[in-house]
Every structure is written in structure tokens, then in C-alpha cells.
Design an enzyme around this catalytic site. Structure first.
Site, short mmCIF file in Angstrom:
data_model
loop_
_atom_site.label_atom_id
_atom_site.label_comp_id
_atom_site.label_asym_id
_atom_site.label_seq_id
_atom_site.Cartn_x
_atom_site.Cartn_y
_atom_site.Cartn_z
N CYS A 159 0.81 -1.22 0.00
CA CYS A 159 0.00 0.00 0.00
C CYS A 159 0.84 1.27 0.00
O CYS A 159 0.30 2.37 -0.06
CB CYS A 159 -0.94 -0.01 1.20
SG CYS A 159 -1.85 -1.55 1.34
N HIS A 196 -3.05 7.91 6.21
CA HIS A 196 -3.20 6.60 5.56
C HIS A 196 -4.59 6.08 5.90
O HIS A 196 -5.28 5.55 5.03
CB HIS A 196 -2.11 5.65 6.04
CG HIS A 196 -2.11 4.33 5.35
ND1 HIS A 196 -1.93 4.21 3.99
CD2 HIS A 196 -2.27 3.07 5.83
CE1 HIS A 196 -1.98 2.93 3.65
NE2 HIS A 196 -2.19 2.21 4.75
N GLU A 210 -1.27 5.06 13.61
CA GLU A 210 -0.98 6.31 12.91
C GLU A 210 -1.20 7.52 13.82
O GLU A 210 -0.39 8.46 13.82
CB GLU A 210 -1.84 6.44 11.65
CG GLU A 210 -1.49 7.67 10.83
CD GLU A 210 -2.10 7.67 9.44
OE1 GLU A 210 -1.70 8.51 8.61
OE2 GLU A 210 -3.00 6.82 9.17
N LYS A 261 -9.68 7.64 2.13
CA LYS A 261 -10.21 6.28 2.04
C LYS A 261 -11.61 6.14 2.63
O LYS A 261 -12.30 5.16 2.35
CB LYS A 261 -9.26 5.29 2.73
CG LYS A 261 -7.91 5.14 2.04
CD LYS A 261 -7.04 4.14 2.77
CE LYS A 261 -5.66 4.00 2.15
NZ LYS A 261 -4.79 5.17 2.44
N HIS A 272 -9.82 1.55 0.03
CA HIS A 272 -8.37 1.37 0.02
C HIS A 272 -7.96 0.67 -1.28
O HIS A 272 -8.17 -0.53 -1.46
CB HIS A 272 -7.96 0.53 1.23
CG HIS A 272 -6.49 0.49 1.47
ND1 HIS A 272 -5.57 1.15 0.67
CD2 HIS A 272 -5.75 -0.15 2.43
CE1 HIS A 272 -4.36 0.93 1.13
NE2 HIS A 272 -4.44 0.14 2.19
N PHE A 288 1.79 -3.24 4.03
CA PHE A 288 2.23 -4.54 4.51
C PHE A 288 3.72 -4.69 4.20
O PHE A 288 4.19 -4.29 3.12
CB PHE A 288 1.46 -5.66 3.81
CG PHE A 288 0.05 -5.87 4.30
CD1 PHE A 288 -0.49 -5.11 5.32
CD2 PHE A 288 -0.74 -6.86 3.74
CE1 PHE A 288 -1.78 -5.33 5.78
CE2 PHE A 288 -2.04 -7.08 4.18
CZ PHE A 288 -2.56 -6.31 5.20
#
Length: 419
Positions: free
Chosen positions: A170, A310, A321, A342, A347, A406
Site C-alpha cells: 500500500c 493513511h 498512525e 479512504k 483502500h 504490509f
């Protein structure tokens, strides 16, 4: 070629933008929907989802193979590369750059993707199982490879400078933008097409993320399923799309009279080094990326006005975050506006950083911060100003765009108004 020292690095500006999202493709059209708090999350129609726990996503409907390409060109591309090409063509049109008048060796492309040609892989494997190895298409590899988007971008315009693909889950698009900017900063290119693309909303793609238990299962309310930082968030919403920028060296853009949307002031990356899918709950890796990006930009944390988070809508990710932001910004964290794109488009994995960079630039240009929608129940672990549900006017001078992936990847872009 003259060597460029770190102290004399060249300025990088954004002169073109394009995107493909579940809310549409026009820059102003989609941004107006963001400001209005419109969700693009709907039930999936491209394949049967009756056996799935999650049956919705950020699907791009009525896609005819790329509106900016003829059908023959589009047929040679997997869906993820079609998205990239369409967004890139719009971005180049927006920039006004004419590659026929440019030195092709000074123009390049870096396009990121988290997964690549998932649709082509699934279709090809089905044909292999049903009809045998002799029936596998010779176009399968050129369509599914992760560098298909960046390669086809260079072929379309005949540009021969730096060209690569980034695959870091991502964080792919943000990594790609940083790499492209480095090419300009260090005098390897004057113009770069960059960003990310993804089309993993496929039967196998949805099943894979469902197996990870990473997805929301709020099938009764798809539009309300992506709820970053809300206490009742239950996972992210898988989406598809692309976001592409045209980056230029500042003097090159100025000399040709280009409209400059924003300046890419700095960027940095880091790794959590702790887990392949879960974020470091201490936020140290993300905080280090943000801190390093601000140092690269020569910006003090107290001069940051806005963070495009994010913000995926997962319990661990959102809390980590927030912890990272508070770790870096201390008292200034409460003065920041933070929102998640998002919440409205889901996403899109390797495309998300490109889409969010475009959204952040539009917020810099318009002075309007789009909201984080579906925010109803505060979470004591997430106690920042998330611009809940309603857009807000604010003069933004400097903004961050965060992308985490990831593998423990953390990337931060620093964007600002041209000064």
C-alpha cells in the site's frame, strides 16, 4: 553530467494530475464529491459475491477498457494498467507538456502497484487448468507483470529516461513518487510521470484479503463501511483505481509557462521492522518517516497544517498512525487537521498514495479540506481533529500525505504551495 550536491538539489513541482476512482475520473468532479462527503463504496457487480463475507468495495463501474485509449490498445493491458494509462493521459494533458518537443532521454516514468495484473493472472490460470498449457496466452506475462504500467507509459509517449516500477504493497504509489522526484532532484530527468495503480478487486483478490480478516463486513451499509478513526471501524474496504502526477523540475516548468499545482518539498521512508502485516503500535517507524520527510523539506513540524492520513479503517492501523502523529508533533498534533480520503473511496492498495496525493494537492489549491466521513463514535485512542463528516475551509500552506504498507513500509510526502 554535472554532479548535484545535496545542498543544490533541484526543485520538484507538480504540473499535471489524473486519477481513476470509484467516484469518477475528472479531477474537479471527484474532488467536489470528496468535499461533499460522497461515498463511492457500493455492492460488487463484476462477479458473484454470495459466498463471500464481504460483498462490497470501491468498484469502478462501467469501465470500457480505458476511455483515453482505443479498444485495441486497451485489450493488450490488464485492468490495473488501463487505469494507469487513463490517469497518465489525463495528467499529461493537464500538464500541457508536449513530449515531441522534449528530449526523450530526460523524461521518464515510475508507476507503483501492490499486486499488478491480478485479473489476467486469474483468467490465465483458469484457462491453463481447463484447456492445458498450450492454450495459455502469449500476452499473459506482458499483461500481468507489475512493470506493465510504467513500461506502457514510456512506450505510449516514446520517452526513454528513467523507467521503473515499485511494488511495496500500500506504499507503492508514494514510493514511486519519491523515486521519480529523486530522478529530477539529482538531474537524471526533467519530467517524470509517476503514481500508482491497482485492480485487485477480483474474486481471488477479495478472497485473499477476506482470509486475512482485514476487510469490513458491513454488508448492510456499504457506503458507511469505511470509517477511519471511528470506534466502530471493523476493517478496510478493498478498492481499485489509479492516481498519477506529472512532476517537473521547477525551472523547466517555469520556462515553458506551465501551471504549477504544488511543490513536492520533501519525502522520506522507513520500515517498522516488526511484522509482515500488522503495524508497529508504537508508531515509531511512521513517526520517523514523517520526521525525516520534514527534515528533507526543511520544514518545522509546527508549520504543518494538514495531514492526509493513511487512515484505512482498521483498528490497529488507525490507532498506530495517531500514536505516530502525536509522537512527532506533540502539542501541535491537536492543531492539525487530519482526514482520510479512504473513507470515501476505500483502500486501493498500491494506487492509494497516488490518489491521495492528488486529493492533498487539490486541498492546497482550494483551501478546502475534505472530511473523514462515517465518523460517529469517538475512539479514545484516536483523539485528533479528523474533520468529521463536513468539509472545512482552511488556508493550507504545507501538508503531509502518509502511506503505509504490509511489510512495514512507511512513506511520507511533503507537499506545499509554491513560494
Amino acid at each position: 553530467m554535472a554532479k548535484v550536491s545535496p545542498m543544490s538539489k533541484r526543485r520538484v513541482v507538480v504540473t499535471g494530475m489524473g486519477w481513476v476512482t470509484c467516484l469518477g475520473t475528472g479531477i474537479n468532479e471527484v474532488f467536489d464529491k470528496f468535499v461533499a462527503g460522497t461515498s463511492g463504496i457500493t455492492p460488487i457487480t463484476r462477479f458473484e459475491t454470495g459466498s463471500y463475507d464481504t460483498r462490497f468495495g470501491g468498484e469502478i463501474r462501467d469501465w470500457n477498457g480505458a476511455p483515453n485509449l482505443d479498444r485495441r490498445e486497451a485489450k493488450r493491458l490488464d485492468r490495473f494498467a488501463q487505469f494507469a494509462m487513463s490517469a497518465a493521459i489525463d495528467a499529461v494533458r493537464d500538464s500541457g507538456v508536449t513530449f515531441d518537443k522534449e528530449n526523450p532521454w530526460r523524461c521518464g516514468s515510475v508507476i507503483g502497484t501492490g499486486i499488478g495484473g491480478m485479473e489476467e493472472f486469474e483468467a490465465g490460470y483458469r484457462k491453463f487448468l481447463e484447456k492445458g498449457p498450450d492454450r495459455v496466452s502469449p500476452f499473459m506475462v506482458p499483461k500481468l507483470m507489475c512493470n506493465a504500467a510504467s513500461g506502457n507509459v514510456s512506450i505510449y509517449w516514446g520517452i526513454k529516461g528513467p523507467n521503473s516500477a515499485v511494488t511495496s504493497a500500500c506504499a507503492s504509489a508514494a514510493h514511486a513518487i519519491a523515486e521519480a522526484a529523486d530522478c529530477i532532484r539529482h538531474d537524471a530527468a526533467d519530467v517524470m510521470i509517476t503514481g500508482g495503480c491497482e485492480a485487485a478487486l477480483t474474486p481471488l483478490g477479495l478472497a485473499c484479503f477476506m482470509a486475512l480478516r482485514a476487510l469490513s463486513t458491513n454488508n448492510d451499509d456499504p457506503a458507511g463501511a469505511s470509517r477511519p478513526f471511528d470506534a466502530d471501524r471493523d476493517g478496510f474496504v478493498l478498492a481499485e483505481g489509479s492516481g498519477v502526477l506529472v512532476l517537473e523540475e521547477y525551472e523547466h516548468a517555469r520556462q515553458r509557462g506551465a501551471h504549477i499545482h504544488a511543490e513536492l518539498l520533501g519525502y522520506a521512508q522507513s520500515a517498522d521492522g516488526s511484522h509482515i502485516t500488522a503495524p508497529d503500535e508504537s508508531g515509531k517507524g511512521a513517526a520517523f518517516a514523517m520526521s525525516s520527510a520534514l527534515r528533507d523539506a526543511e520544514i518545522d513540524p509546527v508549520d504543518v497544517d494538514y495531514i492526509n492520513a493513511h487512515g484505512t479503517s482498521t483498528q490497529l492501523g488507525d490507532a498506530a498512525e495517531v500514536t505516530a502523529i502525536k509522537r512527532l508533533f506533540n502539542d501541535h498534533a491537536s492543531k492539525l487537521c487530519v482526514s482520510s480520503t479512504k473513507s470515501m473511496v476505500g483502500h486501493s492498495l498500491g494506487a492509494s498514495g497516488g490518489i491521495e496525493a492528488v486529493a492533498t494537492i487539490r486541498m492546497l489549491e482550494t483551501g478546502v479540506i475534505h472530511p473523514t466521513i462515517n465518523y460517529a463514535t469517538p475512539d479514545e485512542k484516536c483523539d485528533l481533529d479528523f474533520v468529521p463528516n463536513v468539509a472545512r475551509e482552511r488556508n493550507i500552506r504545507t501538508a503531509l500525505s502518509n502511506s503505509f504498507g504490509f511489510g512495514g513500509h512507511n512513506v511520507c510526502l511533503v507537499l506545499g504551495k509554491l513560494t
